[in-house]
Motif scaffolding. Structure first.
Motif, PDB file in Angstrom:
ATOM      1  N   UNK A   1       0.860  -1.152   0.172  1.00 27.86           N
ATOM      2  CA  UNK A   1       0.125  -0.173   0.170  1.00 27.86           C
ATOM      3  C   UNK A   1       0.787   1.360   0.075  1.00 27.86           C
ATOM      4  N   UNK A   2       0.293   2.276  -0.549  1.00 23.72           N
ATOM      5  CA  UNK A   2       1.221   3.368  -0.438  1.00 23.72           C
ATOM      6  C   UNK A   2       1.379   4.018   0.860  1.00 23.72           C
ATOM      7  N   UNK A   3       2.399   4.632   1.034  1.00 23.30           N
ATOM      8  CA  UNK A   3       2.624   5.143   2.435  1.00 23.30           C
ATOM      9  C   UNK A   3       3.099   4.093   3.527  1.00 23.30           C
ATOM     10  N   UNK A   4       2.981   2.898   3.076  1.00 22.87           N
ATOM     11  CA  UNK A   4       3.449   1.851   4.049  1.00 22.87           C
ATOM     12  C   UNK A   4       4.818   1.799   4.470  1.00 22.87           C
ATOM     13  N   UNK A   5       5.766   2.009   3.438  1.00 26.66           N
ATOM     14  CA  UNK A   5       7.161   1.807   3.726  1.00 26.66           C
ATOM     15  C   UNK A   5       8.065   3.304   3.720  1.00 26.66           C
ATOM     16  N   UNK A   6       7.409   4.191   3.222  1.00 23.11           N
ATOM     17  CA  UNK A   6       8.037   5.585   2.680  1.00 23.11           C
ATOM     18  C   UNK A   6       8.843   6.001   4.008  1.00 23.11           C
ATOM     19  N   UNK A   7       8.390   5.754   5.289  1.00 21.72           N
ATOM     20  CA  UNK A   7       9.254   6.451   6.210  1.00 21.72           C
ATOM     21  C   UNK A   7      10.317   5.705   6.872  1.00 21.72           C
ATOM     22  N   UNK A   8      10.436   4.049   6.224  1.00 25.36           N
ATOM     23  CA  UNK A   8      11.400   3.593   6.811  1.00 25.36           C
ATOM     24  C   UNK A   8      12.217   3.056   5.726  1.00 25.36           C
ATOM     25  N   UNK A   9      13.282   4.041   5.493  1.00 21.84           N
ATOM     26  CA  UNK A   9      14.301   3.731   4.361  1.00 21.84           C
ATOM     27  C   UNK A   9      14.983   2.391   4.110  1.00 21.84           C
ATOM     28  N   UNK A  10      15.189   1.725   5.584  1.00 22.74           N
ATOM     29  CA  UNK A  10      15.990   0.399   5.294  1.00 22.74           C
ATOM     30  C   UNK A  10      14.761  -0.664   4.916  1.00 22.74           C
ATOM     31  N   UNK A  11      13.682  -0.730   5.308  1.00 23.31           N
ATOM     32  CA  UNK A  11      12.596  -1.532   4.760  1.00 23.31           C
ATOM     33  C   UNK A  11      12.507  -1.426   3.226  1.00 23.31           C
ATOM     34  N   UNK A  12      12.261  -0.227   2.819  1.00 24.24           N
ATOM     35  CA  UNK A  12      12.613  -0.156   1.487  1.00 24.24           C
ATOM     36  C   UNK A  12      13.614  -0.721   0.811  1.00 24.24           C
ATOM     37  N   UNK A  13      14.828  -0.335   1.159  1.00 24.75           N
ATOM     38  CA  UNK A  13      15.921  -1.149   0.522  1.00 24.75           C
ATOM     39  C   UNK A  13      15.888  -2.895   0.510  1.00 24.75           C
ATOM     40  N   UNK A  14      15.206  -3.219   1.534  1.00 25.03           N
ATOM     41  CA  UNK A  14      15.152  -4.655   1.610  1.00 25.03           C
ATOM     42  C   UNK A  14      14.308  -5.315   0.440  1.00 25.03           C
TER      43      UNK A  14
END
Lengths: 483, 95
Positions: free
Chosen positions: A417-430
């Motif tokens: 979902x939009x917004x789900x990971x945007x504030x967690x850079x590490x989660x996005x990198x994974x």
């Protein structure tokens, strides 16, 4: 006519049989884009006028028997980090908001030479930094399968345009998975060719030792078709390889009987999304039934791929993005800010111009890259990552000397979902965990759809080939499609 | 451990203006990211030659032939400030 249903190959036949004119085709597509794009927002710039002009020229060439190439009359969407002469190219960044390239990228020259038609420029994560298309400084793009979800990134605009039918063909760019991951999340086909297979001349650089342009489409055949048109040596990119380009379409439909496929066990771990794992297993089983020899292999260094990739990519990005200094092109801070700099005005010009025009993720990556390159940290981080890269590359080449291809899931998770990971850079990198390894090693890799989960969201299968062996992975990809 | 002073030093090196809030966020973000990346230190890399790229290409040479390049006029079109063939920058010598 439901123009959005046709593949590029079908359209090509219809054009050659004169069942439709190129002008009609382009008009129909723009009518459809007008209907769909206000919701999906896949395009940053639409080139209706120039596309219609090119379409008329294509019709004229055809009527005179002067058709120029395999892309004659076919519409293509282009990621907005590929330079198009006279057409705004922004990288979805405020810093290049008004940048109009004075030249075409090599791939655009090739497309034009062969009669292809540029429909428009597609949205992306700013400077290709992101996995969700939410880092665009302009607006986010939606996933046509579920508008509450992201389309993946960074080539999310291209993926959304293809999946919704707004374009039959598109170009993306892939540094750590930016073609493959959005292809997987939108249920289309995306190929990252071997590093050096396609010239990067005119591709706005993010991490030069990893960046590759890649074709995207709804079928493997269309991807092969577009690759054929743009692959090959170009003297303006010294890393483009001087190797013959095979005919990718010739044996596409022939299954490579007896082919040995390795399944790296590290890519099917215990806690993995069950639906993704089982959809991939099913696809592997169907290849086995067609005559592939499946064997388990191990790539134990996989767990080091994310740090290795992000250390190298951000270090290279910090150097590449130093050019947006507010002097040669791009955003410059106001005269007022500069004047207030009293004595340090040039410094202020650099700092404010970048500070005002780069988004948060871009700043974060430049900072991280500068940090790992800076005195006292260089050896511990950057040099270490380059050594790890050598090990990872060796491990993959060794494995690929025992098998002909590798198969893994493309993404560990479906579109979120939009917004789900945007504030967690590490989660996005994974999110890039399955794709970055093959960017570091330079091997070609394709993502093909292999089903949907219980929510109806697409699942992608990644097929990795030997160096310069796009042919085999295209054939395997073709065999995975429902025919 | 990433400190605020280090973040300010790095921002000076790459010449990016960060607001005080951005600086604080950067401390937190780089700290989180680099702690995860510590994992890389487990990997033994003694006697490994670093790989700069995925392909081995060295010294790509070409003939030194004069060719038409982009015109000044075309280049100037994207410049924020350009006069009489020069990119204009603020005065940098003492006033």
């Amino acid at each position: 006519m439901e123009i959005y249903r046709f593949t590029a190959r079908q359209l090509s036949l219809m054009l050659s049989r004169k069942e439709i004119s190129c002008e009609e085709l382009v008009r129909l597509l723009f009518a459809y884009i007008e209907k769909r794009d206000p919701e999906l927002r896949a395009f940053l710039t639409l080139c209706q006028e120039s596309a219609l002009e090119q379409a008329k020229a294509s019709d004229l060439r055809r009527s005179q028997g002067r058709s120029t190439g395999i892309l004659e009359g076919l519409p293509i969407a282009i990621k907005d980090n590929i330079c198009t002469q006279g057409i705004r190219t922004t990288c979805a960044s405020k810093s290049l908001e008004n940048f109009i390239p004075p030249y075409d990228a090599h791939v655009i020259e090739k497309i034009k030479e062969q009669g292809g038609i540029v429909l428009g420029k597609t949205n992306m994560d700013e400077f290709a930094m992101g996995s969700s298309c939410e880092n665009s400084a302009m607006f986010p793009t939606l996933n046509p399968r579920n508008p509450e979800c992201i389309p993946g990134g960074s080539s999310g605009g291209s993926a959304s345009a293809i999946a919704s039918g707004m374009s039959p063909l598109a170009l993306g760019s892939d540094t750590g998975g930016s073609v493959r991951q959005p292809a997987s999340l939108c249920g289309i086909v995306g190929l990252k060719p071997t590093y050096g297979r396609i010239s990067r001349y005119g591709l706005i650089a993010f991490a030069s030792s990893l960046d590759q342009i890649g074709p995207m489409a709804r079928t493997v055949e269309d991807v092969a078709f577009l690759l054929q048109a743009i692959a090959g040596k170009d003297n303006r990119d010294s890393t483009s390889l001087n190797e013959p380009v095979p005919d990718y379409l010739k044996r596409l439909q022939e299954f490579p009987a007896g082919i040995r496929i390795g399944i790296p066990k590290e890519y099917f771990f215990d806690k993995m999304d069950r639906e993704i794992s089982s959809a991939c297993q099913k696809a592997i089983l169907s290849l086995e039934k067609k005559g592939a020899k499946i064997q388990e292999v191990s790539l134990p260094s996989t767990e080091y791929a994310i740090p290795t990739y992000y250390l190298i990519a951000t270090a290279e990005a910090s150097a590449n993005l130093a050019r947006y200094d507010g002097i040669h092109y791009g955003h410059r801070t106001s005269e007022k800010n500069i004047k207030e700099g009293c004595g340090k005005s040039l410094d202020i010009l650099y700092k404010k111009s970048k500070g005002e025009s780069f988004g948060h993720e871009v700043k974060r990556r430049i900072m991280l890259g500068t940090y790992v390159l800076s005195s006292g940290y260089y050896e511990a981080w950057y040099l270490k990552a380059m050594k790890a890269r050598a090990l990872l590359r060796q491990e993959i080449q060794n494995t690929l000397s025992c098998v002909d291809a590798l198969i893994t899931p493309t993404s560990p998770i479906p579109a979120f979902k939009r917004g789900e990971k945007i504030s967690d850079p590490l989660a996005m990198y994974l999110c890039d965990i399955f794709t970055v390894t093959f960017s570091l090693s330079g091997n070609p890799a394709i993502s093909v759809p292999c089903g949907t989960n219980s929510q109806g969201m697409p699942i992608g299968l990644q097929i990795v080939g030997k160096f310069l062996d796009e042919e085999t992975i295209l054939r395997l990809g073709y065999a995975c499609e429902p025919n | 451990m990433v400190t605020l002073e280090e973040i300010q030093h790095i921002a000076r090196l790459c010449k990016i203006y960060l607001s005080p809030e951005e600086e604080k966020e950067m401390v937190k973000d780089l700290e989180t990211i680099l702690s995860y990346f510590q994992k890389l230190k487990e990997l033994p890399t003694e006697n490994v030659m670093p790989a700069l790229s995925s392909i081995e290409i060295y010294n790509v040479e070409r003939e030194d032939i004069e060719k038409q390049s982009l015109t000044l006029e075309k280049i100037a079109r994207n410049a924020p400030s350009f006069q009489e063939g020069f990119f204009v920058v603020p005065k940098i010598v003492g006033t």
